[in-house]
Design an enzyme around this catalytic site. Structure first.
Site, short mmCIF file in Angstrom:
data_model
loop_
_atom_site.label_atom_id
_atom_site.label_comp_id
_atom_site.label_asym_id
_atom_site.label_seq_id
_atom_site.Cartn_x
_atom_site.Cartn_y
_atom_site.Cartn_z
N HIS A 180 -4.41 -3.76 -1.95
CA HIS A 180 -4.72 -4.59 -0.78
C HIS A 180 -3.73 -5.72 -0.57
O HIS A 180 -3.20 -5.91 0.52
CB HIS A 180 -6.12 -5.19 -0.91
CG HIS A 180 -7.18 -4.18 -1.18
ND1 HIS A 180 -7.18 -2.95 -0.59
CD2 HIS A 180 -8.29 -4.23 -1.95
CE1 HIS A 180 -8.25 -2.27 -1.00
NE2 HIS A 180 -8.93 -3.02 -1.83
N ASP A 215 -6.93 2.96 2.03
CA ASP A 215 -6.99 1.57 1.63
C ASP A 215 -7.79 0.92 2.75
O ASP A 215 -7.25 0.66 3.83
CB ASP A 215 -5.57 0.99 1.54
CG ASP A 215 -5.59 -0.47 1.08
OD1 ASP A 215 -6.62 -1.13 1.29
OD2 ASP A 215 -4.59 -0.92 0.51
N HIS A 216 -9.07 0.69 2.51
CA HIS A 216 -9.93 0.36 3.65
C HIS A 216 -9.54 -0.95 4.31
O HIS A 216 -9.90 -1.19 5.44
CB HIS A 216 -11.40 0.36 3.23
CG HIS A 216 -11.74 -0.73 2.27
ND1 HIS A 216 -11.67 -0.55 0.91
CD2 HIS A 216 -12.13 -2.00 2.46
CE1 HIS A 216 -12.01 -1.67 0.32
NE2 HIS A 216 -12.30 -2.57 1.22
#
Lengths: 507, 303
Positions: free
Chosen positions: A261, A198-199
């Site tokens: 996110h 999950d960047h």
């Protein structure tokens, strides 16, 4: 007794963490993700001296390429997208380790070739049998690829070796599919070897949420329902879906962004202090938040969704979602989603968390706004505080990373007049010059086997548990409400907050 | 840049505030004060390096240029912000008697309640911590490799007068080498029986590397000479064979180790701004450098 490296010293904090001998196999070489993020990040890591000597990158795709063709693709991607300057000697070091294996995902011969390539790299480049498999491919193929890796003896490491698998979102499209996906991955790789990227969690500002909350003493006392009125978490994009119609249609904003996110951001903001800054302790605390999160009873009053329509955004004429190429005129996929989440703990009782995301909104911004209650008593005349809003602490995740504090101050003059002022801490403008892209950090963490920043399957499943009822509710309720491109979403989003006597911040 | 002639600290401080207001009062978030002490001829280069480092560490940079100490005291300053600087700068030229009292000019200009670093880009005081300007700082950065003559002596001298907070860019230059050597022993958990550092004849960094290796490995570390540039080879003998990193061109190194093929590794010599930025990243005492400095002094005294 384990060997202690005499050249290492915990006091010696100049020495960077360099990954041990290893290599990476990249599936989905031609995709945007590979070219724009993964390949440049690998180069940047090499440029910063953080990859081991002999690091090797194997590309796997259905193209009739030789190693040089693959190297050329990486070269172009690096030239265009890398963060650090292009240096010939770094490139030479890196490109010696490029290999390409051509084939379909169900092609046994190709995976046999891949296994031989991996073994040959151990021999020639000293990668030590340590391999990360990066699945930059649609999740529908995960099962096939992972099955092939197992069948061809690639999934299981020898003694003192590791094999890891890296996957990107979406982690399923509802709870059931997420479970199925986890079952596939966990069936082959032990859960400690599965790295879900999950960047957002690799971003400095997101990690800074933890530093801000738990390294300081001045925020924690007010970080609860006694002082906080509500929390707004926004991730807005100014672009439309671009060429991603195939991916986006049927997925929509809530699945694409809120499930991963925004709920992760919420967990970091709402969680209790972990007993240590390690993967396990962080996960326990995040899971507690996700487990205690509930939706309000009336989803029709507390959620909103929309679809952007043609119009003008930022001085450019843009088309509506239903006119985008590859989208059916009857699509009910939402491009804007807003939900209300309650965190049922003592700390957060009665404090709603408003989560919203959308495409073609006013500008590209991600932020977490903690909005405080008004002072319980104002000894000023009502006219003096007319311009005074609620105090707010805003964590700006991107762009212009940093923090803003909003509070009231007296306007200079003879009368008592109080107005909002902002105090800014600009993280981005100054510190990030040398700080890494999220992908650099995350890829390095994969190679080092350092998991604190990766969500585990329990968190993924809990997030779906929160979101599934909303999506099911929407599915029964016809079409999303249209909103003009370049605005802050549909009217129902504003109404949703107005019902609680609140308004969205203009981020 | 605003020129202030025959000025003093409070006028310089007032100009800082004016220039910030002129720029629309941007958020600066300055984290420290960096004092640079240099002679006139080295100042432009040093300020350029500080400018690049200031992007990572927004700071108030005070360039102090010490002129001729004879005659009546004069303080001239140029004050500004923006223009590629991540903070505020003042270049302060001192002449006459005030040269001996530079700390009186600098002290009122330090940012409140934040660290102070001082950097001598070329020649440095023999005992930086005892220097009146040096005493204002938590971090004192010297560069023995940049002194005009007697580099090795300068290095040894800095090690002798080591005080917590002192550091030398010759040490900073070693970080990539040290990282690679440490990684090599991560990969090959072997006992090192002896080691050798080859570098150009005069190289303070090589001296420090010898001291570090002998301090950590507890073996004899030989020193060989080459034509450079800088350090050209480090080898560590183990019972399975040598681990060797050699770099002839100052850019690309070859990494050789037992039972493994030779591999190229990028190992570029770094420029001063990068070194300075690394140095400013941590402002507490560098314990490892302290040990290495002590070791170097010991190695020299037994010779």
């Amino acid at each position: 007794m384990t060997h202690v490296n005499p050249l290492r010293d915990p006091q010696d904090r100049r020495l960077p963490r360099i990954a041990g001998p290893c290599g990476m196999v990249l599936f989905g070489v031609t995709g945007d993700l590979s070219r724009k993020k993964i390949m440049p990040a690998i180069y940047d890591l090499a440029n910063r001296g953080l990859l081991p000597p002999g690091f090797s990158l194997v590309g796997f795709a259905r193209r009739d390429w030789a190693d040089q063709d693959f190297a050329q693709i990486v070269h172009d991607a690096v030239k265009e997208h890398a963060r650090t300057p292009f240096r010939e000697e770094v490139w030479n070091q890196l490109s010696e380790g490029f290999r390409f294996v051509s084939g379909d995902f169900d092609d046994d011969a190709a995976f046999d070739h891949l296994r031989r390539t991996v073994e040959e790299l151990d021999e020639l480049r000293g990668t030590g049998g340590n391999m990360a498999f990066y699945l930059a491919i649609p999740p529908a193929f995960f099962g096939t690829v992972v099955g092939q890796l197992e069948e061809h003896g690639l999934a299981h490491p020898g003694p003192d070796q590791w094999r890891r698998v890296v996957v990107e979102k979406p982690f399923g499209h509802d709870l059931e599919s997420a479970r199925e996906l986890n079952r596939i991955l966990d069936g082959v790789f032990p859960s400690g070897s599965v790295f879900r990227i999950d960047h957002y969690l690799g971003k400095e500002t997101v990690q800074n949420i933890l530093a801000m909350r738990f390294a300081n003493n001045m925020f924690e006392p007010i970080w609860n329902a006694n002082y906080v009125d509500h929390v707004q978490i926004t991730m807005a994009e100014d672009i439309g879906i671009g060429g991603r119609a195939g991916y986006y249609d049927g997925i929509g904003a809530a699945r694409d962004v809120i499930q991963n996110h925004l709920l992760q951001l919420m967990a970091l903001v709402a969680m209790e202090e972990p007993i240590a800054f390690d993967a396990r302790s962080l996960r326990i605390e995040k899971q507690k938040v996700l487990k205690s999160a509930t939706l309000p009873a009336r989803l029709d009053l507390t959620t909103a969704r929309g679809q952007y329509t043609a119009g003008w955004a930022g001085g450019e004429k843009v088309q509506g979602f239903l006119d985008e190429e590859g989208i059916k005129k009857t699509s009910t996929t939402e491009t804007f989603a807003a939900i209300t989440v309650n965190v049922e703990t003592r700390r957060w009782a009665g404090v709603p968390f408003y989560l919203r995301t959308g495409k073609r909104l006013g500008r590209r911004v991600t932020e977490v706004a903690i909005v405080f209650k008004r002072a319980p008593h104002l000894p000023f005349a009502e006219t003096a505080t007319e311009d005074l809003n609620q105090n707010a602490l805003v964590i700006r995740v991107q762009p212009d990373e940093g923090m803003t504090m909003r509070f009231g101050a007296k306007v200079p003059g003879t009368a008592m007049e109080i107005r909002d002022v902002n105090m800014d801490f600009a993280y981005g403008g100054s510190f990030t010059e040398a700080s890494a892209e999220a992908y650099e950090r995350l890829i390095l963490d994969v190679l080092l086997g350092d998991p604190p920043l990766f969500p585990r399957h329990e968190e993924v499943e809990l997030s779906w548990q929160i979101l599934d009822p909303v999506i099911e509710f929407w599915a029964k309720k016809g079409k999303p409400e249209p909103y003009d491109s370049g605005t802050w979403g549909p009217e129902s989003a504003d109404k949703m907050l107005a019902r609680d006597g609140r308004t969205w911040r203009r981020p | 840049m605003i020129e202030l002639t025959d000025t003093n600290s409070s006028k310089i401080a007032a100009e800082f505030i004016r220039s910030r207001t002129r720029a629309g009062s941007p958020a600066m978030g300055m984290v420290m004060t960096l004092v640079i002490v240099a002679p006139e001829e080295d100042a432009p280069e040093a300020m350029a390096a500080a400018k690049r480092a200031s992007r990572e560490h927004p700071s108030r940079v005070l360039g102090v240029i010490l002129g001729d100490a004879r005659g009546a005291a004069q303080v001239h300053a140029q004050v500004g912000s923006g223009d590629g600087w991540g903070g505020e700068i003042a270049v302060i030229r001192l002449k006459g008697e005030v040269v001996k009292h530079a700390e009186s000019v600098v002290l009122p200009l330090l940012l409140p309640d934040s660290p102070v670093a001082i950097w001598w880009p070329t020649s440095a005081p023999a005992d930086p911590a005892a220097d009146p300007l040096g005493a204002l700082a938590q971090r004192r950065i010297t560069d023995s490799a940049a002194v005009p003559r007697g580099k090795s002596t300068a290095m040894l001298n800095q090690c002798r007068t080591y005080a917590p907070g002192n550091t030398d860019l010759s040490w900073t230059r070693l970080t990539p080498w040290r990282a690679l050597l440490a990684a090599a022993l991560d990969q090959h958990p072997l006992k090192v029986t002896r080691a050798k550092v080859t570098a150009e004849r005069i190289s303070p960094s090589a001296d420090l590397l010898v001291a570090w290796l002998s301090d950590r490995l507890k073996v004899e570390v030989a020193r060989g000479n080459s034509d450079g540039p800088g350090i050209t080879e480090v080898s560590m003998e183990t019972k399975e064979g040598p681990i060797r990193i050699s770099r002839a061109d100052g850019r690309l190194a070859t990494f050789s180790s037992p039972h493994r093929p030779d591999r190229p590794v990028a190992l570029k010599r770094r420029e001063v701004p990068a070194l300075l930025a690394e140095e400013l990243r941590r402002l507490d005492e560098d314990d490892v450098y302290a040990e290495v400095a002590a070791r170097l002094v010991k190695l020299r005294s037994t010779k």
